[in-house]
Design an enzyme around this catalytic site. Structure first.
Site, PDB file in Angstrom:
ATOM      1  N   ASP A  10      51.307 -25.601  19.620  1.00  0.00           N
ATOM      2  CA  ASP A  10      51.952 -24.283  19.545  1.00  0.00           C
ATOM      3  C   ASP A  10      53.454 -24.434  19.264  1.00  0.00           C
ATOM      4  OD1 ASP A  10      52.710 -25.224  22.024  1.00  0.00           O
ATOM      5  OD2 ASP A  10      52.219 -23.383  23.111  1.00  0.00           O
ATOM      6  N   SER A  11      53.937 -25.685  19.188  1.00  0.00           N
ATOM      7  CA  SER A  11      55.304 -25.936  18.721  1.00  0.00           C
ATOM      8  C   SER A  11      55.492 -25.353  17.318  1.00  0.00           C
ATOM      9  CB  SER A  11      55.605 -27.444  18.707  1.00  0.00           C
ATOM     10  OG  SER A  11      54.612 -28.137  17.987  1.00  0.00           O
TER      11      SER A  11
ATOM     12  N   ASP B  94      46.107 -26.202  20.357  1.00  0.00           N
ATOM     13  CA  ASP B  94      46.741 -25.681  21.567  1.00  0.00           C
ATOM     14  C   ASP B  94      46.289 -24.271  21.859  1.00  0.00           C
ATOM     15  OD1 ASP B  94      48.427 -27.353  22.980  1.00  0.00           O
ATOM     16  OD2 ASP B  94      50.185 -26.944  21.722  1.00  0.00           O
TER      17      ASP B  94
ATOM     18  N   LYS C 234      43.820 -27.794  23.935  1.00  0.00           N
ATOM     19  CA  LYS C 234      44.790 -28.335  24.915  1.00  0.00           C
ATOM     20  C   LYS C 234      45.375 -27.174  25.700  1.00  0.00           C
ATOM     21  CE  LYS C 234      48.998 -30.157  23.718  1.00  0.00           C
ATOM     22  NZ  LYS C 234      49.950 -29.208  24.348  1.00  0.00           N
TER      23      LYS C 234
ATOM     24  N   GLU D 207      48.282 -26.270  28.974  1.00  0.00           N
ATOM     25  CA  GLU D 207      49.395 -26.774  29.798  1.00  0.00           C
ATOM     26  C   GLU D 207      49.128 -26.451  31.271  1.00  0.00           C
ATOM     27  OE1 GLU D 207      53.213 -25.423  28.385  1.00  0.00           O
ATOM     28  OE2 GLU D 207      52.839 -26.168  26.359  1.00  0.00           O
TER      29      GLU D 207
ATOM     30  N   GLU E 172      54.630 -35.010  28.847  1.00  0.00           N
ATOM     31  CA  GLU E 172      55.798 -34.696  28.019  1.00  0.00           C
ATOM     32  C   GLU E 172      57.074 -34.707  28.854  1.00  0.00           C
ATOM     33  OE1 GLU E 172      55.608 -31.127  25.604  1.00  0.00           O
ATOM     34  OE2 GLU E 172      57.696 -31.360  24.981  1.00  0.00           O
TER      35      GLU E 172
HETATM   36  O1  KIV Z   1      52.977 -28.003  20.837  1.00  0.00           O
HETATM   37  C1  KIV Z   1      53.120 -29.228  20.668  1.00  0.00           C
HETATM   38  O2  KIV Z   1      53.494 -29.701  19.589  1.00  0.00           O
HETATM   39  C2  KIV Z   1      52.830 -30.093  21.808  1.00  0.00           C
HETATM   40  C3  KIV Z   1      53.258 -31.520  21.687  1.00  0.00           C
HETATM   41  C4  KIV Z   1      54.716 -31.595  21.778  1.00  0.00           C
HETATM   42  C5  KIV Z   1      52.584 -32.387  22.672  1.00  0.00           C
HETATM   43  O3  KIV Z   1      52.318 -29.669  22.767  1.00  0.00           O
END
Ligand code: KIV
Length: 270
Positions: free
Chosen positions: A50-51, A89, A119, A121, A188
């Site tokens: 989600d970055s 994510d 994924k 968090e 992280e």
């Molecule tokens: O969103 C993302 O790119 C991430 C990585 C930094 C692990 O969660």
């Protein structure tokens, strides 16, 4: 059942999980079909992180990323790849409320993108949800330490574990998601000895980003390591200088347009 198209053999979740303590796991983020096709040749798994909200869409944090955007980029990455496990994510607000809501949204991501895992968090507080999803057929990669979706609570993007008194909570988080059935854990922004300690304590692979070389694998944001972003976190080793290269190409193009220095008609379609 066989298919007429070439059989695609992707890295599976059990294969990735079995790499604990073995050959380091290579992973990168990717958000598009074309970059994913390149990364696919080298990565064991690709994260549609989600970055992308910050990196591609200019958001200040990942909090505003909608589910549909993750699905759209997830589809592109699945289309562009054939070997790596694709992990997507779950964005903020799509899984925290209850295991049922998490399942509904995770199932939507998996059905619509064709990815192999999601994924989420969070540590101990998300363990029940991790268990719920895994029991129902959704492989979950967990993510603890610096969790960007909680950056407002954390007061920014801060390295975790600087104060040794906080270590136990981080260790408990990692153990909770591992025991709940997560197949891997992203650590992280965490001080090196803590990440190394957690890696020894859990029996699933840890994937470090700004954490420790002792982790079972590493991940970076592709645009960071390619030198595409003006600012990158200090821990990022930059392997390319795509930002300046793109600028050079764009300025050469602008010069050509102004000078009318373009290919003649019969050279256009080579
Ligand atoms: O969103 C993302 O790119 C991430 C990585 C930094 C692990 O969660």
């Amino acid at each position: 059942m066989s298919s007429q198209t070439e059989r695609i053999r992707r890295m599976t979740v059990p294969q990735l999980a079995a790499r604990k303590g073995g050959e380091p796991i290579v992973s990168l983020t990717s958000y598009h079909a074309h970059t994913a096709a390149i990364v696919d040749k080298y990565a064991d798994f690709i994260l549609v992180g989600d970055s992308l909200g910050m990196v591609m869409h200019g958001m200040e944090t990942t909090v505003g990323v909608p589910l549909d955007l993750m699905i759209m980029h997830g589809k592109a990455v699945v289309r562009g790849t054939k070997r790596a496990l694709i992990v997507v994510d779950m964005p903020f607000g799509t899984y925290e409320e209850s295991p049922n809501i998490a399942f509904r949204n995770a199932a939507k991501i998996m059905k619509e993108t064709g990815c192999g895992a999601v994924k989420i968090e969070g540590g101990a507080r998300m363990a029940e949800t991790v268990h719920f999803l895994v029991e129902r057929g959704i492989p979950v990669m967990a993510h603890t330490g610096l969790t960007p979706q909680s950056s407002h609570v954390m007061g920014g993007f801060k390295t975790q574990g600087r104060d040794e008194d906080t270590w136990k909570a981080h260790e408990d988080d990692a153990k909770a998601v591992a025991e709940a059935g997560a197949f891997a854990l992203v650590l992280e922004g965490m001080v090196e000895p803590l990440a190394a300690k957690i890696t020894k304590q859990v029996d699933i692979p840890t994937i470090g980003i700004g954490a420790s070389v002792e982790c079972d694998g590493q991940i970076l944001v592709l645009e960071d390591m390619l030198g595409l972003n003006e600012w990158t976190p200090k821990f990022v080793k930059v392997y390319g200088d795509l930002g300046p290269q793109i600028e050079k190409a764009v300025s050469a193009y602008a010069e050509d347009v102004k000078a009318r220095a373009f290919p003649t008609e019969d050279e256009v379609y080579r």
